[in-house]
Scaffold this active site. Structure first.
Site, short mmCIF file in Angstrom:
data_model
loop_
_atom_site.label_atom_id
_atom_site.label_comp_id
_atom_site.label_asym_id
_atom_site.label_seq_id
_atom_site.Cartn_x
_atom_site.Cartn_y
_atom_site.Cartn_z
N CYS A 12 1.13 -1.28 -0.35
CA CYS A 12 -0.24 -0.17 0.14
C CYS A 12 0.39 1.14 0.28
CB CYS A 12 -0.59 -0.05 1.59
SG CYS A 12 -0.02 0.47 2.71
N HIS A 36 5.91 -6.02 7.79
CA HIS A 36 5.83 -7.69 7.79
C HIS A 36 6.74 -8.13 6.80
CE1 HIS A 36 3.48 -6.84 12.23
NE2 HIS A 36 5.00 -6.42 12.89
N HIS A 70 3.47 1.39 11.45
CA HIS A 70 2.26 0.98 12.25
C HIS A 70 1.99 2.65 13.32
CE1 HIS A 70 3.05 -2.99 11.74
NE2 HIS A 70 1.82 -2.54 10.65
N HIS A 120 -3.01 -5.29 18.67
CA HIS A 120 -2.45 -4.13 17.24
C HIS A 120 -1.35 -3.33 17.53
CE1 HIS A 120 -1.46 -3.24 13.14
NE2 HIS A 120 -1.63 -4.32 13.09
N GLU A 122 0.10 -0.52 16.03
CA GLU A 122 -1.16 0.84 15.46
C GLU A 122 -1.88 1.33 16.32
OE1 GLU A 122 -3.09 0.25 11.14
OE2 GLU A 122 -4.50 1.44 12.31
N CYS A 185 -8.33 2.72 5.88
CA CYS A 185 -7.92 2.63 4.76
C CYS A 185 -7.91 1.90 3.25
CB CYS A 185 -6.35 2.44 4.99
SG CYS A 185 -5.18 2.48 3.03
N SER A 213 0.71 -14.71 6.73
CA SER A 213 -0.04 -13.11 5.96
C SER A 213 -1.61 -13.69 5.53
CB SER A 213 0.46 -12.95 4.86
OG SER A 213 -0.55 -11.44 4.15
N ASN A 215 -4.03 -11.60 5.43
CA ASN A 215 -4.35 -10.56 4.11
C ASN A 215 -4.07 -11.17 2.91
OD1 ASN A 215 -2.54 -9.16 2.63
ND2 ASN A 215 -1.81 -8.42 4.41
N SER A 257 2.18 -7.13 2.30
CA SER A 257 3.49 -7.10 2.59
C SER A 257 4.21 -7.36 1.42
CB SER A 257 3.36 -7.73 3.67
OG SER A 257 2.85 -9.36 4.40
#
Lengths: 273, 273
Positions: A12, A36, A70, A120, A122, A185, A213, A215, A257
């Site tokens: 991203c 990551h 993050h 997390h 973040e 986001c 991962s 995602n 990532s």
């Protein structure tokens, strides 16, 4: 083999920006891994002498310290400043925004509710800018606590918009004044939407990304719904050439990532099949 | 006959307050009817010489002008001030609040969305404090217009909380920053909840109120669900004594525009049955 890349895939904006920052600050140290992805971290070490440290406060002073995507907790940032490190902020601007909001709204007397995962980094970072924030990962949790009169609701950048909106709905009915900051986001969802469309139009799908991962695994699962021949590889060495027998078009996507250079290596090999 | 009054019924706080203001300002004029109840308006005229005028600007100057419960448009208020009337503000405080919010948020660059009926005097009044407000009476209408980046959402005081919350939910997902002010007044719903409970415990229900009043008719319809022998009367002259044959307990409630003295007259007659 004809290659079709997903309309959106891979890194991203915030991750790309952080890597550029690391590359232009040779010899820096990052506090925790910048992103990551161990392969990319290794490349930054080899090519740009960018090192990773877990506990900056125990390491000797060094000129440049990069804050990772993050973000970090306010007190850690302050401690780094006190030690006279030269801070280079690679916090994703989409993460810095809820940090600012948390600080400003908390100072203005609003109770901060963060919708996200309390563990997390973040969320820990964002929460550190507010006074006693309420962190919830579901609407259900919110129904079990008393609702303050003035609330500012913010969100982890990767939260699900539908869930966020359910929480907003509950607060609208039960709170006199709610300020809602949609800090989600869209990058993750754009990658998912893109692979959903792509996988309907190709004979085989290759998703490039870490097997751990979440995602990346989500991308694979979406692809499999539309195209049985969908596979996940961490790099080009994991490609099995028999997968491509009788196929004409290959769709490619990558997790958030996965760096471009790994995707390019995979693409180059498949193109030659 | 044993009488049981609903836990909440009749005039709300804002209407009671307005009538007290009228009674303590003998010889005043109200701009439009103070409340929507002709019998009460007539009483105020007879006992307190409080007159009703539709268009103040065409009438000769007079010392005291009472602003009615729903509030009036900003420009009308300003015109009245210019004419040097002595303004007495009987705007319900729960209506004055969204007026203030509309002004403040509009001045701060937020687009004002009012959830309510565009033809209702309250909504016209509140809207007049904002720059080009968007007035919607359903979520559906909101999905057909472009959503601005900064929104302040307010509500007609009598709007349905569930619908309001659906609109908040939509905005949370589609707008960067939404300020939600829950300006719904609970009086209407409290009256409905109270008659729902009461009508389960009595042999007959009498609802006192205007036959054209929608909130009064709603009370009757709720009562009828629980008690077949539920009737609507405008005053004691409409009571039919045969209704009470074989009944022991009578529940009484009243619409939001029904004054206490009419309810008391009805109650006195029923008690003697």
């Amino acid at each position: 083999m004809e290659i079709k890349l997903a309309q959106k895939y891979g890194f991203c904006f915030g991750v790309k920006r952080a890597i550029k920052i690391a590359e232009t600050n040779k010899g820096s140290v990052t506090l925790g891994p910048l992103i990551h992805n161990p392969k990319e971290i290794k490349r930054l070490k080899q090519e740009f002498d960018v090192d990773t440290q877990e506990d900056m406060l125990k390491t000797p002073e060094k000129q440049n310290v990069i804050i990772r995507t993050h973000g970090i907790e306010k007190k850690t940032k302050e401690a780094l400043r006190e030690k006279h490190f030269n801070l280079i902020d690679a916090t994703c601007p989409y993460v810095a925004k809820p940090q600012e909001i948390a600080q400003k709204m908390s100072d203005s007397g609003y109770k901060i509710i963060i919708f996200g995962d309390a563990n997390h980094p973040e969320v820990k970072g964002v929460g550190s800018y507010a006074k006693d924030p309420i962190i919830i990962n579901s609407l259900e949790k919110l129904t079990r606590i008393p609702i303050p009169n003035k609330i500012a609701l913010i969100s982890q950048t990767t939260a699900k918009p539908q869930e966020f909106s359910k929480i907003a709905s509950h607060l609208a009915q039960n709170c006199k004044e709610t300020r809602i900051f949609n800090t989600i986001c869209s990058a993750t969802f754009e990658n998912q939407q893109a692979i959903d469309e792509l996988s309907k139009k190709v004979d085989i799908v290759i998703v490039v990304g870490g097997k751990n991962s979440s995602n990346t695994k989500q991308l694979l699962s979406i692809a499999k719904k539309n195209c049985n021949d969908s596979y996940l590889v961490e790099d080009e060495t994991e490609l099995d050439m028999t997968w491509f027998d009788g196929k004409k078009t290959c769709g490619i996507s990558a997790g958030a990532s996965t760096p471009d250079w790994i995707i390019e290596n995979v693409t180059r090999v498949i193109r030659q099949v």
